[in-house]
Enzyme design. Sequence first.
Site, mmCIF file in Angstrom:
data_model
loop_
_atom_site.group_PDB
_atom_site.id
_atom_site.type_symbol
_atom_site.label_atom_id
_atom_site.label_comp_id
_atom_site.label_asym_id
_atom_site.label_seq_id
_atom_site.Cartn_x
_atom_site.Cartn_y
_atom_site.Cartn_z
ATOM 1 N N THR A 160 0.859 -1.186 0.000
ATOM 2 C CA THR A 160 0.000 0.000 0.000
ATOM 3 C C THR A 160 0.896 1.238 0.000
ATOM 4 O OG1 THR A 160 -1.804 -1.095 1.174
ATOM 5 C CG2 THR A 160 -1.634 1.271 1.494
ATOM 6 N N ASP A 191 -8.801 -1.139 5.282
ATOM 7 C CA ASP A 191 -8.711 0.086 6.083
ATOM 8 C C ASP A 191 -8.407 1.333 5.254
ATOM 9 O OD1 ASP A 191 -6.037 -1.205 5.664
ATOM 10 O OD2 ASP A 191 -5.341 0.663 6.571
ATOM 11 N N GLY A 212 -0.670 -2.045 6.056
ATOM 12 C CA GLY A 212 -0.626 -3.302 6.794
ATOM 13 C C GLY A 212 -1.934 -4.053 6.671
HETATM 14 N N1 GLY Z 1 -3.905 -1.943 4.309
HETATM 15 C C1 GLY Z 1 -4.385 -2.295 3.034
HETATM 16 C C2 GLY Z 1 -5.481 -3.256 3.057
HETATM 17 O O1 GLY Z 1 -5.563 -4.089 3.966
HETATM 18 O O2 GLY Z 1 -6.305 -3.226 2.175
#
Ligand code: GLY
Length: 283
Positions: A160, A191, A212
Amino acid sequence: MNCLALIIHGGAGTIRPEIAGAARAGVERALSTGWAILEAGGPATDACEEAIIQLEEDPVFDAGVGAHLNRDGKAQLDAILMDGRSLQSGAIGAVERIRNPIHLARLVLEKGEHSFLVGAGAEQFAVETGIGLCDPTELITPYEQERWAARAAELTPGGTVGAVALDAAGNLCAGTSTGGTFFKHPGRVGDSPLVGCGCYADNESAAVSCTGHGESIMKIVMAKAAADLVASGQHAQAAADAAVRLLSRRTTGSGGLIVVDRSGRVGASFSTPHMTWAVKTTI
Ligand code: GLY
C-alpha cells in the site's frame, strides 16, 4: 514561512530483496515530486496527490498499476485523500477501471457532496467528471498475473502507498492508495479508504497514513488513534510507536504508519519486517 514536511510510504510487509532497491527509489522519486510542490508554496493536498500518483504508476507497489489481484484475478482499488483544514475527505473503493484512484478520490473530496463512492458508482462519477476509465488489464503486471495463477500469497505482502504533508500555509493532508490484500474476496475493502483507519488529517493534530493488515487496522481505528495521541501532547514519533504497539497488543495483525503534526514533527513506525518510507522537512 511555516515549516514544510512530507513523508511517503510504499507499504509495510516483507519486501523481497530483489525489489528493495526499486521500492526505495520509488518512494524517493515520489518524495521529490511532492517536495517540489511544497517548496514552491503549493498545497499539501497537491503534494500528497502527485506523490501518490507517482507511486500508483510504479509497478513495484500495491496501488494502481501492479496492484495485487483479488480471487477473480482483478485489481480492485481503494484510495482516500483527506484535507486537515476542512476535515473533508474523498474516498473511492473497489474500482476496477481507474488508473489513478487517488486522483478520483481528490475529485470526490473537491466536489464535497459525498465522502465515499464505491464500485460502479465511483466509476460513473469518474466518467461524469471527465477523467475517463482505463482498460482493467492496464493495471495487471505479468508478475501479479503469475503470482495470482500460482496463488503465491506469501511472496509479496504489503505495498500500500501513502503520503502525509504539511504545507507553507500550515495545512495538513494525508492520502492512501491500495490494491488491498492478495487474493481478497471480490468487493472486500480494507482500512485504506476509511476515514480514521487507513488515513486521517486534522490541522489541530496530525496527518496519518497507515499500511498493513486492513482488518486489524480497522479494529483500532489506527490513523485516528495516532492523531488523538498527538492531540494529547505526544510527539509524532511517540504517537506512531504507540499506535503500532496498540495494533500488536489488540490484534493479531501487523502494519505501520507515517505521521506529521502541525509543527512539522514527523514519525514512522511498523511491526512488519520492513516498511519502505522517505521523509523531508525544513525543521
Ligand atoms: N492496508 C491495506 C489493506 O488491507 O487493504
